[in-house]
Write an enzyme that holds these catalytic residues in place. Structure first.
Site, PDB file in Angstrom:
ATOM      1  N   CYS A 254       0.796  -1.233   0.000  1.00 36.99           N
ATOM      2  CA  CYS A 254       0.000   0.000   0.000  1.00 36.99           C
ATOM      3  C   CYS A 254       0.827   1.282   0.000  1.00 36.99           C
ATOM      4  O   CYS A 254       0.861   1.999  -0.996  1.00 36.99           O
ATOM      5  CB  CYS A 254      -0.926  -0.008   1.213  1.00 36.99           C
ATOM      6  SG  CYS A 254      -2.065  -1.396   1.193  1.00 36.99           S
TER       7      CYS A 254
HETATM    8  N1  LIG Z   1      -2.708  -6.105   1.935  1.00 39.17           N
HETATM    9  C1  LIG Z   1      -3.197  -5.052   2.550  1.00 39.17           C
HETATM   10  O1  LIG Z   1      -2.919  -4.816   3.710  1.00 39.17           O
HETATM   11  C2  LIG Z   1      -4.147  -4.103   1.853  1.00 39.17           C
HETATM   12  C3  LIG Z   1      -4.816  -3.133   2.630  1.00 39.17           C
HETATM   13  C4  LIG Z   1      -5.704  -2.283   2.015  1.00 39.17           C
HETATM   14  C5  LIG Z   1      -5.906  -2.363   0.633  1.00 39.17           C
HETATM   15  N2  LIG Z   1      -5.232  -3.296  -0.108  1.00 39.17           N
HETATM   16  C6  LIG Z   1      -5.504  -3.360  -1.546  1.00 39.17           C
HETATM   17  O2  LIG Z   1      -6.286  -4.525  -1.807  1.00 39.17           O
HETATM   18  C7  LIG Z   1      -5.941  -5.056  -3.088  1.00 39.17           C
HETATM   19  C8  LIG Z   1      -5.538  -6.519  -2.940  1.00 39.17           C
HETATM   20  O3  LIG Z   1      -4.399  -6.587  -2.125  1.00 39.17           O
HETATM   21  P1  LIG Z   1      -3.923  -7.931  -1.435  1.00 39.17           P
HETATM   22  O4  LIG Z   1      -2.886  -7.549  -0.461  1.00 39.17           O
HETATM   23  O5  LIG Z   1      -5.075  -8.737  -0.965  1.00 39.17           O
HETATM   24  O6  LIG Z   1      -3.255  -8.677  -2.692  1.00 39.17           O
HETATM   25  P2  LIG Z   1      -2.802 -10.211  -2.782  1.00 39.17           P
HETATM   26  O7  LIG Z   1      -1.755 -10.277  -3.813  1.00 39.17           O
HETATM   27  O8  LIG Z   1      -2.543 -10.757  -1.419  1.00 39.17           O
HETATM   28  O9  LIG Z   1      -4.109 -10.964  -3.305  1.00 39.17           O
HETATM   29  C9  LIG Z   1      -4.651 -10.757  -4.562  1.00 39.17           C
HETATM   30  C10 LIG Z   1      -5.228 -12.056  -5.047  1.00 39.17           C
HETATM   31  O10 LIG Z   1      -5.850 -11.808  -6.309  1.00 39.17           O
HETATM   32  C11 LIG Z   1      -5.622 -12.927  -7.132  1.00 39.17           C
HETATM   33  N3  LIG Z   1      -5.831 -12.523  -8.526  1.00 39.17           N
HETATM   34  C12 LIG Z   1      -5.000 -11.821  -9.331  1.00 39.17           C
HETATM   35  N4  LIG Z   1      -5.577 -11.671 -10.536  1.00 39.17           N
HETATM   36  C13 LIG Z   1      -6.776 -12.265 -10.489  1.00 39.17           C
HETATM   37  C14 LIG Z   1      -7.832 -12.442 -11.419  1.00 39.17           C
HETATM   38  N5  LIG Z   1      -7.748 -11.943 -12.651  1.00 39.17           N
HETATM   39  N6  LIG Z   1      -8.915 -13.124 -11.036  1.00 39.17           N
HETATM   40  C15 LIG Z   1      -9.000 -13.647  -9.781  1.00 39.17           C
HETATM   41  N7  LIG Z   1      -8.030 -13.517  -8.842  1.00 39.17           N
HETATM   42  C16 LIG Z   1      -6.939 -12.826  -9.205  1.00 39.17           C
HETATM   43  C17 LIG Z   1      -4.204 -13.345  -6.804  1.00 39.17           C
HETATM   44  O11 LIG Z   1      -3.961 -14.685  -7.197  1.00 39.17           O
HETATM   45  C18 LIG Z   1      -4.198 -13.155  -5.289  1.00 39.17           C
HETATM   46  O12 LIG Z   1      -4.589 -14.329  -4.615  1.00 39.17           O
HETATM   47  C19 LIG Z   1      -4.841  -4.170  -3.626  1.00 39.17           C
HETATM   48  O13 LIG Z   1      -5.424  -3.186  -4.445  1.00 39.17           O
HETATM   49  C20 LIG Z   1      -4.270  -3.519  -2.385  1.00 39.17           C
HETATM   50  O14 LIG Z   1      -3.686  -2.258  -2.664  1.00 39.17           O
HETATM   51  C21 LIG Z   1      -4.361  -4.167   0.477  1.00 39.17           C
END
Ligand SMILES: NC(=O)c1ccc[n+]([C@@H]2O[C@H](COP(=O)([O-])OP(=O)(O)OC[C@H]3O[C@@H](n4cnc5c(N)ncnc54)[C@H](O)[C@@H]3O)[C@@H](O)[C@H]2O)c1
Length: 457
Positions: A295
């Protein structure tokens, strides 16, 4: 493949009432796309609250693990997955199941490209794969952090462009139509912070129209104690960026002041602790070896990129980025200085890094400053190893290829220098100081312990 294609389409109001009824009775089928750090806990929360939930991911390894009640996120115990499964949670890579969902929540990654520009490919790929299975009356919510305009300017047009029938995104239409509803609701999770229950974190919701806002508020209102409706998807997108930019800029401020304090012989940690006693107008942020995670190092640059479209330079973001990005290199300089003061060169020195995750007590290596620090130390000729209870091995990632195995803490005395990059709670810092020859502490983890072996930076 939308189911309602009669000559008399329903009104948006009728669709809304139907959706809200399903949410109230906990019969709405919830689909969460992207079962990572954000999507999986969200899917489990909806399941816990009695909804039938299907998790979608393209990573079949994750699907297989979930199906056998195994966890790939440290803080989610396998018992939680087993319990959710017994309550009806299913994980799948079959996007045809999207047609059975009432609400579809997208939680896929939003990284930067190698030129530090927004990479929306995960979002657009997701939208392309779900559109053929969309049907009338569904609510689609984007949760991935992104620049203001993404939902309205990228997601909505893509839905309407890719679909082959007369499905449309609802825009406060007065006439009936084959509507789907679209909203944005940012994720506000703080990994590793258990002081606030997830359901106590107020949930911002902004719809493409008032109907979408109401549906999203009803949906999230059923699992979060407070929802905060805002007037548009753009406001909801910008709110998340403001929150993260606020952190990024304030961390840069204390990082810069730390560098000054080091030069002046003042303990920045003592200064922050003293300033924190002010009961108003001050919030503590802490310096460190650099920013990490999915983030704070990334999201602000989504806004800088978008701002260029408006001939606008986001100077605070650029300056904070410059300061924060330099921190890993300053850390390497401090390590070199600490060794030098003991008559040792960085070249050939044996260094053990303690903690590689980007913050304490979590198993997330993304954008971790430890990666840059290890690579930079290696380039300077140091022999670098690491210990981290959350990572038995560091192999290859998007931007690194380290191929290192976690070494035992008991061997710490064999290294010329131990560098605390992540202040995991499980470390016994007194023991570390006792065993090590030299400790460089970038997190104030050794506070209260006095030793000539410790260099704080
Ligand atoms: N991790 C955090 O603490 C956090 C906090 C707030 C916001 N976010 C936001 O949330 C979003 C996700 O972050 P995250 O940390 O969960 O990411 P992550 O990489 O842990 O998880 C994303 C998941 O999406 C899957 N994916 C990718 N492409 C795909 C598709 N086309 N169809 C289906 N699944 C697909 C991946 O395989 C993965 O399992 C990002 O935009 C991030 O900025 C994250």
């Amino acid at each position: 493949m939308h189911t309602l294609t009669t000559s008399q389409p329903p009104s948006a109001l009728a669709l809304k009432c139907d959706f809200i009824d399903k949410v109230s009775s906990r019969t709405a089928n919830i689909g969460v796309i992207g079962l990572g750090y954000v999507g999986l806990p969200l899917a489990l929360l909806f399941t816990e609250q009695g909804f039938p939930v299907t998790g979608f991911d393209i990573d079949t390894k994750k699907i297989e693990m979930l199906r056998s009640s195994r966890s790939y996120i440290c803080r989610i115990p396998e018992t939680d997955i087993a319990l959710a499964t017994s309550q009806g949670f299913r994980a799948t890579a079959d996007f045809e199941q999207i047609s059975k969902m009432d609400a579809i929540i997208i939680c896929v990654p939003t990284p930067l490209t190698e030129y530090r520009e927004p990479d929306l490919s995960y979002i657009t790929q997701t939208v392309r794969s779900i559109v053929p299975h969309l049907r009338v009356g569904q609510l689609l919510v984007l949760e991935s952090t992104t620049y203001p305009g993404t939902t309205a300017e990228v997601v909505v047009p893509l839905i309407e462009e890719v679909q082959s029938g007369d499905l449309r995104v609802s825009r406060n239409d007065e006439q009936p139509g084959h509507f789907v509803f679209v909203a944005f609701s940012p994720e506000r999770e703080d990994p590793g912070n258990s002081s606030v229950a997830r359901s106590d974190i107020p949930k911002i919701v902004g719809g493409i129209d008032c109907h979408a806002s109401e549906l999203a508020a009803a949906l999230y209102g059923s699992i979060f104690h407070k929802t905060v409706p805002v007037s548009s998807t753009g406001v909801a997108e910008m709110t998340k960026l403001l929150e993260n930019i606020y952190r990024c800029v304030n961390i840069a401020l204390v990082n810069e002041l730390k560098l000054l304090c080091l030069r002046m012989g003042i303990d920045i940690w003592e200064v922050i602790a003293a300033a924190s006693t002010k009961p108003f107008g001050f919030q503590a942020f802490y310096p460190g070896p650099g920013l990490g995670g999915h983030c704070i190092p990334i999201d602000p640059f989504y806004l800088s990129w978008k701002a260029r479209e408006f001939d606008f330079a986001t100077r605070f973001i650029e300056l904070a980025g410059e300061i924060n990005m330099a921190m890993p290199y300053h850390t390497v300089d401090f390590i070199a200085e600490a060794l030098n003061a003991r008559g040792k060169a960085l070249k050939g020195a044996r260094i053990v890094i303690l903690g590689v995750s980007y913050k304490k007590d979590i198993d997330d290596l993304r954008e971790s400053p430890a990666l840059t620090i290890i690579e930079t130390l290696q380039k300077s000729g140091a022999i670098v190893e690491y210990n981290d209870p959350y990572f038995p091995r560091i192999g290859k990632g998007r931007k690194y290829d380290l191929q290192l195995n976690c070494v035992p803490l008991e061997d710490i005395g064999e290294y010329d220098c131990a560098v605390i990059l992540t202040d995991h709670s499980s470390y016994d810092y007194e023991q570390i100081i006792h065993d090590a020859q030299l400790v460089v502490d970038t997190r104030n983890a050794t506070r209260g312990l006095s030793s000539t072996k410790v260099v704080r930076c």
